[in-house]
Design a protein around this motif. Structure first.
Motif, PDB file in Angstrom:
ATOM      1  N   ILE A   1       0.844  -1.231   0.027  1.00 36.73           N
ATOM      2  CA  ILE A   1      -0.035   0.095   0.053  1.00 36.73           C
ATOM      3  C   ILE A   1       0.745   1.203  -0.222  1.00 36.73           C
ATOM      4  N   GLY A   2       1.913   1.262   0.929  1.00 33.65           N
ATOM      5  CA  GLY A   2       2.902   2.368   0.928  1.00 33.65           C
ATOM      6  C   GLY A   2       3.487   2.697  -0.248  1.00 33.65           C
ATOM      7  N   LYS A   3       4.222   1.654  -0.852  1.00 36.12           N
ATOM      8  CA  LYS A   3       4.882   1.854  -2.237  1.00 36.12           C
ATOM      9  C   LYS A   3       3.935   2.382  -3.228  1.00 36.12           C
ATOM     10  N   THR A   4       2.707   1.767  -3.330  1.00 37.18           N
ATOM     11  CA  THR A   4       1.576   2.277  -4.666  1.00 37.18           C
ATOM     12  C   THR A   4       1.614   3.779  -4.396  1.00 37.18           C
ATOM     13  N   LEU A   5       1.071   4.014  -3.062  1.00 29.34           N
ATOM     14  CA  LEU A   5       0.620   5.406  -2.858  1.00 29.34           C
ATOM     15  C   LEU A   5       1.840   6.539  -3.085  1.00 29.34           C
ATOM     16  N   VAL A   6       2.963   5.957  -2.755  1.00 27.95           N
ATOM     17  CA  VAL A   6       4.339   7.017  -2.838  1.00 27.95           C
ATOM     18  C   VAL A   6       4.565   6.911  -4.418  1.00 27.95           C
ATOM     19  N   ALA A   7       4.466   5.730  -5.083  1.00 27.33           N
ATOM     20  CA  ALA A   7       4.491   5.676  -6.717  1.00 27.33           C
ATOM     21  C   ALA A   7       3.665   6.826  -7.537  1.00 27.33           C
ATOM     22  N   ILE A   8       2.402   6.838  -7.004  1.00 29.47           N
ATOM     23  CA  ILE A   8       1.646   7.722  -7.624  1.00 29.47           C
ATOM     24  C   ILE A   8       1.583   9.195  -7.135  1.00 29.47           C
ATOM     25  N   GLY A   9       2.691   9.609  -6.134  1.00 31.13           N
ATOM     26  CA  GLY A   9       2.862  11.013  -5.744  1.00 31.13           C
ATOM     27  C   GLY A   9       2.010  11.219  -4.552  1.00 31.13           C
ATOM     28  N   GLU A  10       1.208  10.124  -3.716  1.00 32.46           N
ATOM     29  CA  GLU A  10       0.806  10.581  -2.634  1.00 32.46           C
ATOM     30  C   GLU A  10       1.397  10.143  -1.392  1.00 32.46           C
ATOM     31  N   GLU A  11       1.913  11.197  -0.676  1.00 31.58           N
ATOM     32  CA  GLU A  11       2.721  10.825   0.485  1.00 31.58           C
ATOM     33  C   GLU A  11       2.313  11.095   1.787  1.00 31.58           C
ATOM     34  N   ASP A  12       0.944  11.667   1.775  1.00 27.24           N
ATOM     35  CA  ASP A  12       0.072  12.016   2.880  1.00 27.24           C
ATOM     36  C   ASP A  12      -1.105  10.885   3.065  1.00 27.24           C
ATOM     37  N   TYR A  13      -0.604  10.040   3.669  1.00 27.58           N
ATOM     38  CA  TYR A  13      -1.812   8.861   3.691  1.00 27.58           C
ATOM     39  C   TYR A  13      -1.537   8.306   5.147  1.00 27.58           C
ATOM     40  N   GLU A  14      -2.763   7.352   5.563  1.00 30.93           N
ATOM     41  CA  GLU A  14      -2.779   6.621   6.612  1.00 30.93           C
ATOM     42  C   GLU A  14      -3.279   5.140   6.266  1.00 30.93           C
ATOM     43  N   ILE A  15      -3.044   4.052   6.723  1.00 31.70           N
ATOM     44  CA  ILE A  15      -3.322   2.654   6.855  1.00 31.70           C
ATOM     45  C   ILE A  15      -4.393   2.517   8.060  1.00 31.70           C
ATOM     46  N   LEU A  16      -5.431   2.100   7.733  1.00 24.32           N
ATOM     47  CA  LEU A  16      -6.594   1.619   8.849  1.00 24.32           C
ATOM     48  C   LEU A  16      -6.612   0.467   8.616  1.00 24.32           C
ATOM     49  N   LEU A  17      -6.503  -0.366   9.832  1.00 33.09           N
ATOM     50  CA  LEU A  17      -6.811  -1.688   9.781  1.00 33.09           C
ATOM     51  C   LEU A  17      -7.608  -1.928  10.839  1.00 33.09           C
ATOM     52  N   VAL A  18      -8.783  -2.850  10.739  1.00 30.04           N
ATOM     53  CA  VAL A  18      -9.787  -3.394  11.747  1.00 30.04           C
ATOM     54  C   VAL A  18      -9.599  -4.753  11.998  1.00 30.04           C
ATOM     55  N   ASP A  19      -9.138  -5.211  13.125  1.00 26.66           N
ATOM     56  CA  ASP A  19      -9.208  -6.507  13.639  1.00 26.66           C
ATOM     57  C   ASP A  19     -10.318  -7.062  13.820  1.00 26.66           C
ATOM     58  N   ASN A  20     -11.079  -7.738  13.085  1.00 19.31           N
ATOM     59  CA  ASN A  20     -12.167  -8.343  13.293  1.00 19.31           C
ATOM     60  C   ASN A  20     -12.433  -9.573  13.977  1.00 19.31           C
ATOM     61  N   GLY A  21     -11.680  -9.735  15.241  1.00 19.75           N
ATOM     62  CA  GLY A  21     -11.618 -10.792  16.090  1.00 19.75           C
ATOM     63  C   GLY A  21     -10.855 -12.071  15.649  1.00 19.75           C
ATOM     64  N   SER A  22      -9.558 -11.552  15.366  1.00 18.61           N
ATOM     65  CA  SER A  22      -8.703 -12.763  14.871  1.00 18.61           C
ATOM     66  C   SER A  22      -8.226 -13.521  16.072  1.00 18.61           C
ATOM     67  N   HIS A  23      -7.981 -14.766  15.499  1.00 15.15           N
ATOM     68  CA  HIS A  23      -7.683 -15.850  16.502  1.00 15.15           C
ATOM     69  C   HIS A  23      -5.897 -16.155  16.517  1.00 15.15           C
ATOM     70  N   ASP A  24      -5.452 -15.552  15.447  1.00 18.84           N
ATOM     71  CA  ASP A  24      -4.082 -15.738  15.069  1.00 18.84           C
ATOM     72  C   ASP A  24      -3.066 -14.591  15.721  1.00 18.84           C
ATOM     73  N   GLY A  25      -2.125 -14.204  15.381  1.00 21.01           N
ATOM     74  CA  GLY A  25      -1.074 -13.072  16.037  1.00 21.01           C
ATOM     75  C   GLY A  25      -1.436 -11.820  15.298  1.00 21.01           C
ATOM     76  N   SER A  26      -2.516 -11.641  14.599  1.00 17.41           N
ATOM     77  CA  SER A  26      -2.626 -10.464  13.725  1.00 17.41           C
ATOM     78  C   SER A  26      -2.475  -9.197  14.516  1.00 17.41           C
TER      79      SER A  26
END
Length: 84
Positions: free
Chosen positions: A22-47
């Motif tokens: 995600i980071g590489k793709t956004l930087v490649a298109i010239g977008e360096e002001d971004y955030e990545i939001l992840l929602v852990d929906n009850g994972s049972h592993d080490g997510s």
């Protein structure tokens, strides 16, 4: 500012790759002001632990934890509530 939102469930093995791509793709298109939001929906592993480690390395990563599996509407509402 672009907010990239991704729900996750038991994705421990793919989280690092996801965030890097995600980071590489956004930087490649010239977008360096971004955030990545992840929602852990009850994972049972080490997510959640993996997300916390990634967060320590890169402050653009944010996480919202939902304690149990919920439907798409509640999940998307939870994610939008933490967007900047």
């Amino acid at each position: 500012m672009i907010s990239v939102i991704s729900p996750i469930f038991n994705e421990e093995d793919s989280l690092r790759n996801l965030c890097e791509r995600i980071g590489k793709t956004l930087v490649a298109i010239g977008e360096e002001d971004y955030e990545i939001l992840l929602v852990d929906n009850g994972s049972h592993d080490g997510s959640l632990e993996t997300i916390k480690l990634l967060r320590e390395q890169d402050k653009i990563l944010h996480v919202k934890v939902i304690s149990s599996r919920v439907g798409i509407v509640k999940r998307e509402s939870a994610l939008c509530s933490v967007c900047r």
